[in-house]
Design an enzyme around this catalytic site. Structure first.
Site, PDB file in Angstrom:
ATOM      1  N   SER A 168       0.822  -1.209   0.000  1.00 40.06           N
ATOM      2  CA  SER A 168       0.000   0.000   0.000  1.00 40.06           C
ATOM      3  C   SER A 168       0.854   1.256   0.000  1.00 40.06           C
ATOM      4  O   SER A 168       1.913   1.304   0.615  1.00 40.06           O
ATOM      5  CB  SER A 168      -0.924   0.020   1.215  1.00 40.06           C
ATOM      6  OG  SER A 168      -1.723   1.186   1.199  1.00 40.06           O
TER       7      SER A 168
ATOM      8  N   LYS B 118      -4.868  -6.278   3.667  1.00 40.55           N
ATOM      9  CA  LYS B 118      -4.757  -5.188   2.679  1.00 40.55           C
ATOM     10  C   LYS B 118      -6.132  -4.818   2.143  1.00 40.55           C
ATOM     11  O   LYS B 118      -6.427  -3.644   1.913  1.00 40.55           O
ATOM     12  CB  LYS B 118      -3.832  -5.637   1.537  1.00 40.55           C
ATOM     13  CG  LYS B 118      -3.773  -4.671   0.331  1.00 40.55           C
ATOM     14  CD  LYS B 118      -3.337  -3.265   0.727  1.00 40.55           C
ATOM     15  CE  LYS B 118      -2.880  -2.437  -0.454  1.00 40.55           C
ATOM     16  NZ  LYS B 118      -3.890  -2.218  -1.494  1.00 40.55           N
TER      17      LYS B 118
ATOM     18  N   HIS C 252      -7.821  -2.743   4.705  1.00 42.49           N
ATOM     19  CA  HIS C 252      -7.195  -1.413   4.608  1.00 42.49           C
ATOM     20  C   HIS C 252      -7.873  -0.601   3.519  1.00 42.49           C
ATOM     21  O   HIS C 252      -8.233   0.562   3.720  1.00 42.49           O
ATOM     22  CB  HIS C 252      -5.700  -1.559   4.307  1.00 42.49           C
ATOM     23  CG  HIS C 252      -5.050  -0.323   3.768  1.00 42.49           C
ATOM     24  ND1 HIS C 252      -5.197   0.090   2.447  1.00 42.49           N
ATOM     25  CD2 HIS C 252      -4.260   0.614   4.351  1.00 42.49           C
ATOM     26  CE1 HIS C 252      -4.539   1.216   2.264  1.00 42.49           C
ATOM     27  NE2 HIS C 252      -3.951   1.546   3.393  1.00 42.49           N
ATOM     28  N   ASN C 253      -8.054  -1.196   2.350  1.00 39.44           N
ATOM     29  CA  ASN C 253      -8.670  -0.475   1.235  1.00 39.44           C
ATOM     30  C   ASN C 253     -10.129  -0.138   1.531  1.00 39.44           C
ATOM     31  O   ASN C 253     -10.623   0.926   1.141  1.00 39.44           O
ATOM     32  CB  ASN C 253      -8.571  -1.302  -0.046  1.00 39.44           C
ATOM     33  CG  ASN C 253      -7.177  -1.307  -0.630  1.00 39.44           C
ATOM     34  OD1 ASN C 253      -6.200  -1.019   0.051  1.00 39.44           O
ATOM     35  ND2 ASN C 253      -7.063  -1.642  -1.902  1.00 39.44           N
TER      36      ASN C 253
ATOM     37  N   GLU D 115     -10.130   2.733   3.682  1.00 43.68           N
ATOM     38  CA  GLU D 115      -9.757   3.871   2.820  1.00 43.68           C
ATOM     39  C   GLU D 115     -10.991   4.439   2.106  1.00 43.68           C
ATOM     40  O   GLU D 115     -11.159   5.663   2.029  1.00 43.68           O
ATOM     41  CB  GLU D 115      -8.725   3.400   1.799  1.00 43.68           C
ATOM     42  CG  GLU D 115      -8.270   4.427   0.787  1.00 43.68           C
ATOM     43  CD  GLU D 115      -7.356   3.801  -0.258  1.00 43.68           C
ATOM     44  OE1 GLU D 115      -7.591   4.038  -1.458  1.00 43.68           O
ATOM     45  OE2 GLU D 115      -6.422   3.058   0.122  1.00 43.68           O
TER      46      GLU D 115
END
Length: 500
Positions: A132, A204, A207-208, A211
């Site tokens: 990232s 991940k 995380h996105n 986001e």
């Protein structure tokens, strides 16, 4: 005398692959690179000839593999899906047992689980690693989330920790200043072993998803400033710049100030007013939402952020609807400084709830897939390099240091107190938005999550009654032990009912 072999190799020289390769070379690791189009490999190496023998290009896959030290480590930076499978198939024809394949793309975690199982059966190691930070992060220090075997991580660790973003061990602030040939030295690397098989890519993905929520919340704050306070982009840029110096300090708030301050090169008008209001997406936010639904985790704020992008995409319909559908008119009269403080608090409270949902989702995923996730460490490696990097993440790190078994971030003393002190402002902002007809889906969703989580009794008792009525789905009782289910023959005409 034979040429010294490369420490690691990389396949796929699109922008992310190129930047990651240069980052690795800058940190003193000799790297071999390969791209399906040989001319691209040649041009890339020629352009970066200052690296000398640290960066070596190969036109043939067999030569590329032969140039690597054993056990060979090969990073794949190609499009997720079929392209990744195709590259893996080609590589395994030339690799040997014990060699390591690292997928650094945005792969779906279930694909990573499948690939790891297939490749381990053939004697290979497979690491699915979240990467990232976008182009700049790949070049000067990303946040890295590897999943696979501990043995494979031991081989990859020196490279991954060297190239990762670094943060100050005391404050958690990202150490900046890296440039070509001049990497950041010292600090805590934003790279850590996540868990087995697909754990790295799952983290991940979350995380996105977070986001998506962060970006939509910032957009809602911007929209409120625009429609309720009548602020110009330049004025808003100054507000976000100021906010970036406090609890909302983050990469996304920082770049929001820059975007709002940017003039359009063609017209001289604020660029943000020239950009069409239709947002794209690559799927990780949707994956996060679907995973939450599959596992029964209430992560509605991420889902609302995804739906907000979907709504933005029906531009023509919205333009037509705007001529037919009526709403309230904003009355104005708000004190600007006072209401800006309230928007700030609404954004912060919503952010806390969004992250609480993300960590709750990872907590459930570790049960589902038999992973052992270290949530404090995950928050640590998100403090630098990645898109959601923020001072806020230091507080999450501290929360899990205080209680590694913390069920929900909302229960942590710091976050509990933060919402206690500011929730009245959060609620007032939502009320004003509703009264003015300004959509704030993630603000509302986050507040609903908070209010639901803090309630010992929700109205789903009535829902269970309804389900038992029409489908004999049974229900549990408050006066009986949990886990026992009951059903009644529901009243029909002529049977006694409760008196009004």
């Amino acid at each position: 005398m034979s040429e010294e072999k490369s420490e690691i190799g990389l396949v796929g020289l699109a922008v992310m692959g190129q930047n990651l390769a240069l980052n690795i070379a800058d940190h003193g690791f000799k790297i071999s690179v390969y791209n399906r189009t040989a001319s691209k490999t040649e041009a890339f190496v020629a352009k970066n000839d200052y690296l000398g023998s640290q960066l070596v290009g190969h036109a043939e896959i067999v030569d590329f593999v032969a140039s690597l030290k054993r056990p060979r480590k090969v990073i794949i930076m190609v499009q997720a899906g079929k392209a990744t499978d195709a590259v893996i198939g080609t590589l395994t024809e030339h690799l040997e047992k014990g060699d390591i394949i690292i997928d650094g793309g945005n792969a779906k975690w279930t694909d990573t689980i499948r690939r790891e199982k297939e490749l381990s059966g053939q004697g290979f190691h497979f690491v699915g690693s979240g990467v990232s930070g976008g182009e700049e992060g790949a070049r000067f220090g990303p946040s890295l989330m590897p999943g696979g075997t501990q043995e494979a991580w031991g081989q990859l660790k020196p490279v991954w920790e060297a190239i990762a973003s670094k943060v100050d061990p005391e404050t958690g602030e990202e150490l900046r200043g890296a440039s070509a040939g001049n990497p950041v030295v010292g600090g805590v690397p934003c790279a850590a072993y996540i868990g087995e098989n697909g754990a790295g890519h799952y983290v991940k993905m979350v995380h996105n998803g977070i986001e998506y929520g962060d970006m939509q919340m910032i957009c809602e704050a911007y929209d409120l400033m625009k429609h309720l306070l009548g602020m110009t982009p330049t004025e808003m840029a100054e507000v976000f710049k100021k906010w970036n110096e406090g609890p909302l300090n983050s990469y996304l708030v920082e770049i929001t100030a820059e975007v709002l301050a940017q003039a359009d090169p063609e017209t001289g008008k604020p660029l943000v007013d020239i950009i069409l209001d239709t947002a794209g997406q690559k799927g990780t936010g949707k994956w996060t939402s679907v995973s939450a639904l599959d596992m029964g985790v209430p992560a509605a704020t991420v889902a609302e952020a995804v739906f907000a992008r979907c709504m933005s995409a029906v531009k023509e319909e919205r333009v037509h609807a705007a001529t037919l559908l009526k709403g309230p008119v904003a009355e104005g009269g708000l004190d600007r400084e006072d209401f800006l403080k309230k928007i700030h608090d609404a954004l912060y409270c919503s952010k806390i709830c969004s992250y609480a949902q993300g960590f709750q989702l990872m907590r459930e995923a570790q049960k589902e897939y038999d992973w052992k996730l270290n949530f404090g460490e995950i928050a640590q490696i998100w403090r630098g390099g990645c898109i959601i990097r923020a001072g806020f993440l230091q507080k999450i790190t501290e929360a899990y240091a205080l209680d590694a078994e913390l069920a929900n971030l909302l229960l942590d003393p710091y976050f509990r107190q933060s919402i206690d002190e500011t929730q009245s402002n959060w609620r007032e902002v939502i009320v004003k938005a509703v009264e003015a007809g300004v959509p704030v889906p993630t603000f509302v969703s986050a507040l609903s999550y908070y209010d639901s989580y803090r309630n010992a009794r929700l109205p789903q008792n009535l829902l269970q009654g309804q389900r038992d009525f029409f489908g004999a789905h049974t229900y549990e009782r408050v006066d009986k032990e949990r886990g026992n289910f009951y059903h009644i023959d529901w009243p029909v005409e002529g049977r006694p009912q409760l008196e009004a």
